[in-house]
Design a protein around this motif. Structure first.
Motif, PDB file in Angstrom:
ATOM      1  N   GLU A  10       6.224  -9.711   2.866  1.00 21.08           N
ATOM      2  CA  GLU A  10       6.419 -10.111   1.467  1.00 21.08           C
ATOM      3  C   GLU A  10       5.182  -9.770   0.635  1.00 21.08           C
ATOM      4  N   VAL A  11       4.003 -10.008   1.197  1.00 17.56           N
ATOM      5  CA  VAL A  11       2.760  -9.680   0.491  1.00 17.56           C
ATOM      6  C   VAL A  11       2.673  -8.169   0.281  1.00 17.56           C
ATOM      7  N   SER A  12       2.970  -7.410   1.311  1.00 15.65           N
ATOM      8  CA  SER A  12       2.923  -5.954   1.216  1.00 15.65           C
ATOM      9  C   SER A  12       3.884  -5.446   0.140  1.00 15.65           C
ATOM     10  N   ALA A  13       5.084  -5.965   0.097  1.00 15.46           N
ATOM     11  CA  ALA A  13       6.064  -5.557  -0.915  1.00 15.46           C
ATOM     12  C   ALA A  13       5.570  -5.909  -2.312  1.00 15.46           C
ATOM     13  N   CYS A  14       4.937  -7.063  -2.452  1.00 17.13           N
ATOM     14  CA  CYS A  14       4.404  -7.495  -3.745  1.00 17.13           C
ATOM     15  C   CYS A  14       3.275  -6.558  -4.192  1.00 17.13           C
ATOM     16  N   LEU A  15       2.380  -6.231  -3.289  1.00 15.86           N
ATOM     17  CA  LEU A  15       1.282  -5.314  -3.613  1.00 15.86           C
ATOM     18  C   LEU A  15       1.826  -3.945  -4.008  1.00 15.86           C
ATOM     19  N   LYS A  16       2.795  -3.466  -3.264  1.00 19.54           N
ATOM     20  CA  LYS A  16       3.395  -2.157  -3.554  1.00 19.54           C
ATOM     21  C   LYS A  16       4.077  -2.183  -4.926  1.00 19.54           C
TER      22      LYS A  16
ATOM     23  N   ASP B   2     -16.958  -9.053  -6.542  1.00 16.14           N
ATOM     24  CA  ASP B   2     -16.925  -7.888  -5.658  1.00 16.14           C
ATOM     25  C   ASP B   2     -15.925  -8.103  -4.522  1.00 16.14           C
ATOM     26  N   PHE B   3     -15.745  -9.351  -4.144  1.00 14.44           N
ATOM     27  CA  PHE B   3     -14.906  -9.673  -2.994  1.00 14.44           C
ATOM     28  C   PHE B   3     -14.237 -11.018  -3.220  1.00 14.44           C
ATOM     29  N   ILE B   4     -12.938 -11.049  -3.027  1.00 16.69           N
ATOM     30  CA  ILE B   4     -12.172 -12.294  -3.096  1.00 16.69           C
ATOM     31  C   ILE B   4     -11.327 -12.353  -1.839  1.00 16.69           C
ATOM     32  N   HIS B   5     -11.362 -13.490  -1.163  1.00 18.53           N
ATOM     33  CA  HIS B   5     -10.456 -13.620  -0.024  1.00 18.53           C
ATOM     34  C   HIS B   5      -9.496 -14.772  -0.264  1.00 18.53           C
ATOM     35  N   MET B   6      -8.291 -14.528   0.180  1.00 22.54           N
ATOM     36  CA  MET B   6      -7.206 -15.500   0.071  1.00 22.54           C
ATOM     37  C   MET B   6      -6.702 -15.718   1.497  1.00 22.54           C
ATOM     38  N   ILE B   7      -7.320 -16.657   2.189  1.00 19.23           N
ATOM     39  CA  ILE B   7      -7.000 -16.879   3.590  1.00 19.23           C
ATOM     40  C   ILE B   7      -5.998 -18.024   3.694  1.00 19.23           C
ATOM     41  N   GLN B   8      -4.817 -17.694   4.152  1.00 22.01           N
ATOM     42  CA  GLN B   8      -3.752 -18.673   4.358  1.00 22.01           C
ATOM     43  C   GLN B   8      -3.501 -19.542   3.118  1.00 22.01           C
ATOM     44  N   MET B   9      -3.631 -18.958   1.925  1.00 20.96           N
ATOM     45  CA  MET B   9      -3.459 -19.771   0.718  1.00 20.96           C
ATOM     46  C   MET B   9      -2.193 -19.453  -0.059  1.00 20.96           C
TER      47      MET B   9
ATOM     48  N   ILE C  24      -1.347 -12.861  -7.169  1.00 21.91           N
ATOM     49  CA  ILE C  24      -2.038 -11.642  -6.735  1.00 21.91           C
ATOM     50  C   ILE C  24      -2.539 -10.866  -7.949  1.00 21.91           C
ATOM     51  N   LYS C  25      -1.721 -10.757  -8.959  1.00 21.30           N
ATOM     52  CA  LYS C  25      -2.118 -10.028 -10.171  1.00 21.30           C
ATOM     53  C   LYS C  25      -3.343 -10.675 -10.812  1.00 21.30           C
ATOM     54  N   PHE C  26      -3.361 -12.009 -10.897  1.00 21.71           N
ATOM     55  CA  PHE C  26      -4.494 -12.713 -11.486  1.00 21.71           C
ATOM     56  C   PHE C  26      -5.773 -12.460 -10.696  1.00 21.71           C
ATOM     57  N   TYR C  27      -5.750 -12.695  -9.390  1.00 21.23           N
ATOM     58  CA  TYR C  27      -6.965 -12.525  -8.595  1.00 21.23           C
ATOM     59  C   TYR C  27      -7.403 -11.067  -8.561  1.00 21.23           C
ATOM     60  N   HIS C  28      -6.458 -10.143  -8.536  1.00 22.77           N
ATOM     61  CA  HIS C  28      -6.827  -8.729  -8.583  1.00 22.77           C
ATOM     62  C   HIS C  28      -7.523  -8.406  -9.904  1.00 22.77           C
TER      63      HIS C  28
ATOM     64  N   ASN D  55     -14.985  -3.139 -10.438  1.00 16.39           N
ATOM     65  CA  ASN D  55     -14.631  -1.807  -9.939  1.00 16.39           C
ATOM     66  C   ASN D  55     -15.028  -1.719  -8.475  1.00 16.39           C
ATOM     67  N   ASN D  56     -14.164  -1.185  -7.669  1.00 15.96           N
ATOM     68  CA  ASN D  56     -14.355  -1.066  -6.222  1.00 15.96           C
ATOM     69  C   ASN D  56     -14.407  -2.409  -5.506  1.00 15.96           C
ATOM     70  N   GLY D  57     -14.018  -3.504  -6.187  1.00 14.97           N
ATOM     71  CA  GLY D  57     -13.945  -4.806  -5.540  1.00 14.97           C
ATOM     72  C   GLY D  57     -12.791  -4.842  -4.554  1.00 14.97           C
ATOM     73  N   ARG D  58     -12.839  -5.798  -3.668  1.00 16.22           N
ATOM     74  CA  ARG D  58     -11.823  -5.908  -2.625  1.00 16.22           C
ATOM     75  C   ARG D  58     -11.201  -7.305  -2.625  1.00 16.22           C
ATOM     76  N   LEU D  59      -9.892  -7.309  -2.441  1.00 10.94           N
ATOM     77  CA  LEU D  59      -9.126  -8.540  -2.301  1.00 10.94           C
ATOM     78  C   LEU D  59      -8.589  -8.573  -0.881  1.00 10.94           C
ATOM     79  N   MET D  60      -8.962  -9.581  -0.123  1.00 12.14           N
ATOM     80  CA  MET D  60      -8.498  -9.712   1.247  1.00 12.14           C
ATOM     81  C   MET D  60      -7.505 -10.863   1.305  1.00 12.14           C
ATOM     82  N   ILE D  61      -6.307 -10.555   1.767  1.00 10.77           N
ATOM     83  CA  ILE D  61      -5.265 -11.572   1.902  1.00 10.77           C
ATOM     84  C   ILE D  61      -4.943 -11.693   3.383  1.00 10.77           C
ATOM     85  N   ILE D  62      -5.097 -12.890   3.910  1.00 10.75           N
ATOM     86  CA  ILE D  62      -4.766 -13.134   5.309  1.00 10.75           C
ATOM     87  C   ILE D  62      -3.565 -14.072   5.336  1.00 10.75           C
ATOM     88  N   VAL D  63      -2.536 -13.622   6.040  1.00 14.34           N
ATOM     89  CA  VAL D  63      -1.276 -14.344   6.117  1.00 14.34           C
ATOM     90  C   VAL D  63      -0.642 -14.013   7.464  1.00 14.34           C
TER      91      VAL D  63
END
Length: 146
Positions: free
Chosen positions: A134-140, A68-75, A86-90, A95-103
């Motif tokens: 860079e993360v934002s561009a990758c997600l987009k 339901d929730f995966i966080h990637m903090i400074q990783m 990002i594609k793998f963890y996503h 369904n409706n899960g959230r991926l939190m990336i902190i950078v």
């Protein structure tokens, strides 16, 4: 973070899969969990390995556990291929899960000094200096909302 999730969703069972390349950081985290009463009943799976090794292991087993929730903090500084990671963890999200990336924030004005002195910024195990831009561009580029 787990304590916050427990207080926000009381009665919902929480399990935690921890992927961490440092055995020292894993040991520190285990000690913290042992001291936190409300976490002692939550099941933890510990994977002391780098993200790419975890991804390879999951794919070899062929059984994708979903979250339901995966966080990637400074990783993301420690992975070779940001887009693939990002594609793998996503893909592991329910369904409706959230991926939190902190950078770190995107500080474009620092681009030249960072590139010039990258060896000084990216010490020890850090492989790549990456910013939120860079993360934002990758997600987009992957069509992921963020």
């Amino acid at each position: 973070m787990l304590t916050l999730l427990q207080s926000t969703f009381p009665g919902v069972p929480i399990t935690a899969d921890i992927v961490e390349g440092s055995s020292q950081l894993t040991d520190n985290f285990k000690a913290l969990v042992a001291k936190t009463t409300n976490l002692q009943k939550s099941p933890f799976a510990w994977y002391i390995m780098h993200s790419e090794d975890y991804e390879r292991q999951v794919k070899e087993k062929g059984h994708l556990k979903t979250f339901d929730f995966i966080h990637m903090i400074q990783m993301i500084y420690f992975v070779d291929n940001l887009a693939s990671t990002i594609k793998f963890y996503h893909s592991l999200l329910k369904n409706n899960g959230r991926l939190m990336i902190i950078v770190e924030a995107d500080l474009r004005w620092l681009a030249h000094p960072v590139e010039t002195y990258k060896k000084d910024f990216c010490v020890d195990a850090i492989q790549k200096y990456r910013s939120s831009g860079e993360v934002s561009a990758c997600l987009k580029s992957q069509g992921l909302k963020h």
